[in-house]
Design an enzyme around this catalytic site. Structure first.
Site, PDB file in Angstrom:
ATOM      1  N   ALA A  65      -2.706  -2.444  -1.002  1.00 61.85           N
ATOM      2  CA  ALA A  65      -3.142  -3.563  -0.313  1.00 61.85           C
ATOM      3  C   ALA A  65      -2.050  -2.948   1.418  1.00 61.85           C
ATOM      4  CB  ALA A  65      -2.444  -4.520  -0.468  1.00 61.85           C
ATOM      5  N   GLY A 103      -3.030  -2.565  -5.411  1.00 65.43           N
ATOM      6  CA  GLY A 103      -4.226  -3.183  -5.336  1.00 65.43           C
ATOM      7  C   GLY A 103      -5.362  -2.447  -5.447  1.00 65.43           C
ATOM      8  N   GLU A 106      -6.182  -2.200  -9.137  1.00 69.73           N
ATOM      9  CA  GLU A 106      -6.052  -3.235  -9.187  1.00 69.73           C
ATOM     10  C   GLU A 106      -7.589  -3.539  -9.342  1.00 69.73           C
ATOM     11  OE1 GLU A 106      -3.084  -5.657  -7.199  1.00 69.73           O
ATOM     12  OE2 GLU A 106      -2.724  -6.612  -9.214  1.00 69.73           O
ATOM     13  N   GLU A 126       4.228  -2.180  -6.689  1.00 72.98           N
ATOM     14  CA  GLU A 126       4.494  -3.521  -5.868  1.00 72.98           C
ATOM     15  C   GLU A 126       5.949  -3.418  -6.275  1.00 72.98           C
ATOM     16  OE1 GLU A 126       1.448  -3.162  -7.731  1.00 72.98           O
ATOM     17  OE2 GLU A 126      -0.318  -4.010  -6.489  1.00 72.98           O
TER      18      GLU A 126
HETATM   19  C1  3H9 Z   1      -0.628  -3.827  -3.044  1.00 75.29           C
HETATM   20  O1  3H9 Z   1      -1.223  -3.679  -3.350  1.00 75.29           O
HETATM   21  C2  3H9 Z   1      -0.653  -5.714  -3.481  1.00 75.29           C
HETATM   22  C3  3H9 Z   1      -1.407  -6.136  -4.127  1.00 75.29           C
HETATM   23  O2  3H9 Z   1      -0.931  -6.055  -5.519  1.00 75.29           O
HETATM   24  C4  3H9 Z   1      -2.620  -7.261  -4.341  1.00 75.29           C
HETATM   25  C5  3H9 Z   1      -1.288  -8.179  -3.432  1.00 75.29           C
HETATM   26  C6  3H9 Z   1      -2.263  -9.449  -3.069  1.00 75.29           C
HETATM   27  N1  3H9 Z   1       0.088   0.349   3.639  1.00 75.29           N
HETATM   28  O3  3H9 Z   1       3.149   8.622   2.267  1.00 75.29           O
HETATM   29  P1  3H9 Z   1       2.876   9.170   3.134  1.00 75.29           P
HETATM   30  C7  3H9 Z   1       0.253   4.788   5.736  1.00 75.29           C
HETATM   31  S1  3H9 Z   1       0.867  -3.588  -2.733  1.00 75.29           S
HETATM   32  C8  3H9 Z   1       0.102   0.714   4.516  1.00 75.29           C
HETATM   33  O4  3H9 Z   1       3.002  10.032   4.274  1.00 75.29           O
HETATM   34  P2  3H9 Z   1       1.847  11.159   1.215  1.00 75.29           P
HETATM   35  C9  3H9 Z   1       2.210   5.311   5.607  1.00 75.29           C
HETATM   36  O5  3H9 Z   1       2.987   4.654   5.797  1.00 75.29           O
HETATM   37  C10 3H9 Z   1       0.894  -1.780  -2.199  1.00 75.29           C
HETATM   38  N2  3H9 Z   1       0.257   1.820   4.926  1.00 75.29           N
HETATM   39  O6  3H9 Z   1       1.232   9.592   2.323  1.00 75.29           O
HETATM   40  C11 3H9 Z   1       1.457   6.497   6.572  1.00 75.29           C
HETATM   41  O7  3H9 Z   1       1.628   5.995   7.965  1.00 75.29           O
HETATM   42  P3  3H9 Z   1       1.800   6.919   9.404  1.00 75.29           P
HETATM   43  C12 3H9 Z   1       0.746  -0.752  -2.917  1.00 75.29           C
HETATM   44  C13 3H9 Z   1       0.368   2.983   4.251  1.00 75.29           C
HETATM   45  O8  3H9 Z   1       0.653  12.018   0.882  1.00 75.29           O
HETATM   46  C14 3H9 Z   1       0.467   7.205   6.628  1.00 75.29           C
HETATM   47  O9  3H9 Z   1      -0.078   5.932   5.285  1.00 75.29           O
HETATM   48  N3  3H9 Z   1       0.911   0.510  -2.361  1.00 75.29           N
HETATM   49  C15 3H9 Z   1       0.282   2.432   3.092  1.00 75.29           C
HETATM   50  O10 3H9 Z   1       3.138  11.474   1.314  1.00 75.29           O
HETATM   51  C16 3H9 Z   1       0.603   8.424   5.108  1.00 75.29           C
HETATM   52  O11 3H9 Z   1       1.523   8.063   4.137  1.00 75.29           O
HETATM   53  C17 3H9 Z   1       1.957   1.219  -1.909  1.00 75.29           C
HETATM   54  O12 3H9 Z   1       2.915   0.913  -2.761  1.00 75.29           O
HETATM   55  C18 3H9 Z   1       0.484   1.214   2.334  1.00 75.29           C
HETATM   56  N4  3H9 Z   1      -0.069   0.623   1.475  1.00 75.29           N
HETATM   57  O13 3H9 Z   1       1.848   9.434   0.411  1.00 75.29           O
HETATM   58  C19 3H9 Z   1       1.396   2.638  -1.968  1.00 75.29           C
HETATM   59  N5  3H9 Z   1       0.323   3.453   2.099  1.00 75.29           N
HETATM   60  O14 3H9 Z   1       1.094   8.392   8.953  1.00 75.29           O
HETATM   61  C20 3H9 Z   1       2.527   2.637  -0.961  1.00 75.29           C
HETATM   62  C21 3H9 Z   1       0.907   4.678   2.616  1.00 75.29           C
HETATM   63  O15 3H9 Z   1       1.770   6.338   9.925  1.00 75.29           O
HETATM   64  N6  3H9 Z   1       1.694   4.875  -0.281  1.00 75.29           N
HETATM   65  N7  3H9 Z   1       0.778   4.187   4.730  1.00 75.29           N
HETATM   66  O16 3H9 Z   1       3.897   6.707   8.770  1.00 75.29           O
HETATM   67  C22 3H9 Z   1       2.246   5.191  -1.045  1.00 75.29           C
HETATM   68  O17 3H9 Z   1       3.059   5.265  -1.555  1.00 75.29           O
HETATM   69  C23 3H9 Z   1       2.188   6.723  -0.246  1.00 75.29           C
HETATM   70  O18 3H9 Z   1       1.252   6.525   0.887  1.00 75.29           O
HETATM   71  C24 3H9 Z   1       0.909   7.482  -1.214  1.00 75.29           C
HETATM   72  C25 3H9 Z   1       1.014   8.802  -0.156  1.00 75.29           C
HETATM   73  C26 3H9 Z   1       2.044   8.081  -2.205  1.00 75.29           C
HETATM   74  C27 3H9 Z   1       0.192   6.677  -1.404  1.00 75.29           C
END
Ligand code: 3H9
Length: 704
Positions: A65, A103, A106, A126
């Site tokens: 998400a 998500g 999911e 999450e």
């Molecule tokens: C969820 O899914 C809830 C569900 O159960 C549904 C419920 C109803 N959203 O980390 P990076 C941005 S909760 C918004 O530097 P990497 C990040 O801010 C979610 N933005 O890259 C950055 O922006 P900026 C569960 C996001 O390659 C850019 O993308 N998922 C999100 O080192 C690059 O990110 C997570 O918790 C996001 N979800 O790592 C995963 N993700 O360039 C969270 C990233 O403007 N994300 N951004 O600063 C991560 O763990 C890492 O970003 C990931 C990539 C491993 C994916």
């Protein structure tokens, strides 16, 4: 309705291909869920389509998400788009590369099949942002891989590599990563006519595990009790998985939704979301050339084979970078290497790495005795004795031998970066890279910018930190830089409160209850009381107004240097690390108080907490005001990764905003009257506090 741009739909060879294209990580932002629902509808309505593929464009499948949308009204939920996939009359294959997280996974679980490339990672992280999988993940994953494995994944939030995901049964097939789309279309054609459609929601065989082992949920709760204290999300994750084993699917989804709603806007989730974005913001260097990509570090050198030097060499070796460790004598090098070997052996014994990993990492560290031997390395980290003359000599020598463009970094925790840079003809290539002890464990790498350090060097040093698994944060050069400098007043206050009547065990308890893994006095016993003793003596000699800290000084002079001497702030039984409060410490405190006429009183827990943290909030404001850190949130990242500050409280400045800048200014002003100059409110705090403004958004007052 034409589908939004963030989701494309096309048909190839009788297979409908749904491509999520929402850079950078295909988060489920506005339009994505709608796009998926729309595309699934089109695939089902088209008689020329036999099956569908759900795939991500760019570097990932779907990273979950959109975290920025939490707490805001949503037009559609993940539950609605996963339902569309789940109810599709034609089979859907999820084709995973990069990340399928939250998500994202999911959605994949709601598809009928999942294939992945070997480099892909899947997970339900999450919990790390204070919530639980709210798109059916807590109900589908236990049905697919069993409640125990599902609970472990959901409660840890870890990213599971594709091979393991295949073994667990999350992924049906691993495919060549050169042409995932082609492989997915071929796979989809192969299963297109298979009926009944396999749906995770219909599976029940793995749920029997919970009947055979009904105590697994309680056991999990017990096992996380220490780490998860004060937090709700890990427990809600367990409750939701437990519901999957006890309730029919639809009712389980309802339970998941209810538990999710309790978490989404709780303080814990808000603080963790803030920490997530603060960690991304910290990587941004104002003024750095846009899109500048530093050359990758292929070889590294560490000058100084002491404990810290060995730890830093391990960081490189752990991440596959060959590293030369240099020291003046063979004897020091041998000792240093032995220490590294012992550290690895302890990790093998503890099970944190395998023997094979140790055997792979150790040979990456090569001992050398001459500067010429490190000349061709891409980066050198100096970790010699903390004396200006010694550092100066090392940097002059490095300048003479290192290849042009090499990063020249110093691990000094106090010495002005400019002093070292000025010994070279390339001050633009010199910066600090201040690791925290133990260097191979602690996550923070404070990158220190000297007056002449170029932005390219800063970006390169930050990247180096990331390449060895650290969170890098920039500080300006000043006494203590940003991390230790912001923490110093906390340490002063914890010592001074003793003179006024608090005890180490009371202060430690307050901070452990607040969320720290250990109390500050117990930590000090671990690192050694003698380390700061020398610094204090130096400061006292240099500054006649320096406020002496009599209690720790006396303990050191009595030979109580911490765990290594069997006594410090606490006493220790032989071979046991349990701290026991000690009457001797009480009497030293009483003697000091009497000698200096300091009145003893009782402290409330709240006063202890505020006095420690507010002293640091004020200093953090001074640091920003002087332009020694880019942003308040950078200081928060430093506290989270350098000092064990509880993540679910966001960070020092985030916490400060929960108290309120105006209330903080009033409190600090009152203590300024009572205790004198050390509590003088910083100008920045005044400015923000008088308006009741937000501290965590404060930025450097002058450029770094
Ligand atoms: C969820 O899914 C809830 C569900 O159960 C549904 C419920 C109803 N959203 O980390 P990076 C941005 S909760 C918004 O530097 P990497 C990040 O801010 C979610 N933005 O890259 C950055 O922006 P900026 C569960 C996001 O390659 C850019 O993308 N998922 C999100 O080192 C690059 O990110 C997570 O918790 C996001 N979800 O790592 C995963 N993700 O360039 C969270 C990233 O403007 N994300 N951004 O600063 C991560 O763990 C890492 O970003 C990931 C990539 C491993 C994916």
């Amino acid at each position: 309705m034409s589908e939004p741009q963030v989701v494309r739909y096309d048909v190839e060879d009788g297979i409908g291909v749904i491509t999520v294209d929402n850079p950078p990580v295909n988060a489920l932002g506005p339009g994505v869920r709608e796009g998926i629902i729309d595309a699934v509808g089109r695939g089902n309505a088209d008689p020329g389509v036999a099956a569908m593929v759900l795939i991500g464009a760019g570097r990932s499948f779907i990273a979950g998400a959109d975290i920025r949308q939490f707490g805001k009204a949503r037009t559609l939920t993940t539950g609605q788009s996963t339902k569309a996939l789940d109810e599709s009359a034609k089979p859907v294959v999820a084709a995973i590369h990069g990340y399928a997280l939250g998500g994202g996974l999911e959605h994949a679980l709601a598809c009928n099949y999942r294939i992945a490339v070997p480099t892909a990672k899947v997970g339900l992280p999450e919990v790390l942002i204070g919530i639980l999988p709210g798109g059916g993940g807590t109900q589908r994953l236990p049905r697919l891989i069993g409640p125990k494995a599902a609970m472990e994944m959901i409660v840890s939030g870890r990213h599971v590599p594709a091979a393991e995901a295949k073994q667990l049964g999350i992924v049906d097939e691993l495919v060549d990563d050169k042409d995932l789309r082609g492989a997915a279309i071929r796979f989809a054609k192969g299963i297109a006519s298979k009926r009944p459609l396999p749906r995770v929601r219909d599976k029940s065989d793995r749920l029997a595990e919970a009947k055979a082992d009904p105590g697994m949920f309680e056991a999990m709760r017990k096992s996380i009790a220490r780490k998860a204290r004060n937090q709700k999300a890990p427990y809600h994750c367990i409750a939701a998985v437990e519901a999957a084993t006890k309730e029919p699917f639809e009712q389980g989804l309802e339970t998941e939704r209810r538990l999710f709603a309790e978490l989404e806007n709780a303080d814990e989730a808000k603080a963790l979301r803030y920490a997530f974005f603060a960690e991304r913001e910290v990587a941004k260097i104002p003024g750095a050339p846009k899109d500048y990509k530093p050359p990758r570090i292929k070889t590294a050198a560490v000058v100084g084979a002491g404990t810290m030097g060995g730890g830093i060499a391990m960081c490189f070796a752990d991440y596959g970078i060959p590293v030369k460790i240099m020291d003046a004598t063979r004897e020091t090098l041998d000792k240093g290497l032995q220490r590294v070997r012992d550290n690895y052996a302890v990790s093998v014994k503890r099970g944190s790495i395998t023997q094979a990993q140790m055997d792979e990492r150790l040979p990456r560290i090569q001992a050398v005795e001459r500067y010429e031997d490190i000349a061709d390395c891409d980066v050198v980290v100096e970790v010699v004795f903390e004396r200006v003359d010694v550092k100066k000599e090392v940097f002059a020598k490095l300048d003479a031998v290192m290849k042009p463009g090499a990063l020249l970094l110093s691990n000094s925790s106090a010495i002005d970066t400019d002093i070292m840079a000025n010994m070279t003809n390339r001050p633009q290539d010199v910066a600090g890279a201040h690791f925290f002890a133990p260097a191979n464990v602690m996550k923070l790498c404070e990158v220190v910018k000297g007056t002449k350090t170029s932005n390219e060097t800063i970006v390169g040093a930050m990247q180096m930190g990331r390449d060895v698994g650290k969170i890098s944060a920039v500080a300006g050069s000043c006494d203590g830089f940003a991390a230790n400098r912001s923490r110093a007043p906390f340490i002063t206050e914890m010592m001074l409160m003793l003179e006024e009547g608090a005890l180490p065990e009371q202060i430690d308890k307050v901070m452990v209850d607040y969320g720290y893994p250990m109390g500050p006095f117990a930590v000090n016993d671990l690192s050694g009381l003698d380390i700061s003793y020398d610094t204090r003596k130096r400061r006292a000699a240099a500054d006649p107004n320096y406020r002496k800290l009599h209690v720790p000084d006396r303990l050191v002079e009595m030979g109580r240097k911490g765990q290594k001497t069997g006594a410090g702030w606490y006493r220790y039984e032989k071979g046991d690390r349990t701290p026991h409060p000690d009457e001797v410490v009480k009497s030293v405190i009483a003697d000091v108080a009497k000698e200096f006429g300091i009145e003893q009183r009782t402290f409330t827990d709240d006063e202890i907490l505020r006095r420690l943290l507010l002293a640091s909030v004020n200093e953090a404001c001074k640091i920003l005001e002087e332009g020694k850190a880019y942003r308040a949130s950078d200081i928060d990242v430093m506290w989270l990764h350098g000092f064990g500050f509880p993540r679910y409280r966001g960070g020092l400045m985030y916490w400060a905003d929960t108290v309120g800048s105006k209330a903080i200014l009033d409190q600090i002003s009152e203590w300024h009257e009572r205790y004198g100059a050390r509590w003088r409110p910083s100008n920045l705090l005044r400015e923000i506090g008088e308006k009741g403004g937000v501290l965590r958004e404060a930025k450097a007052g002058v450029p770094l």
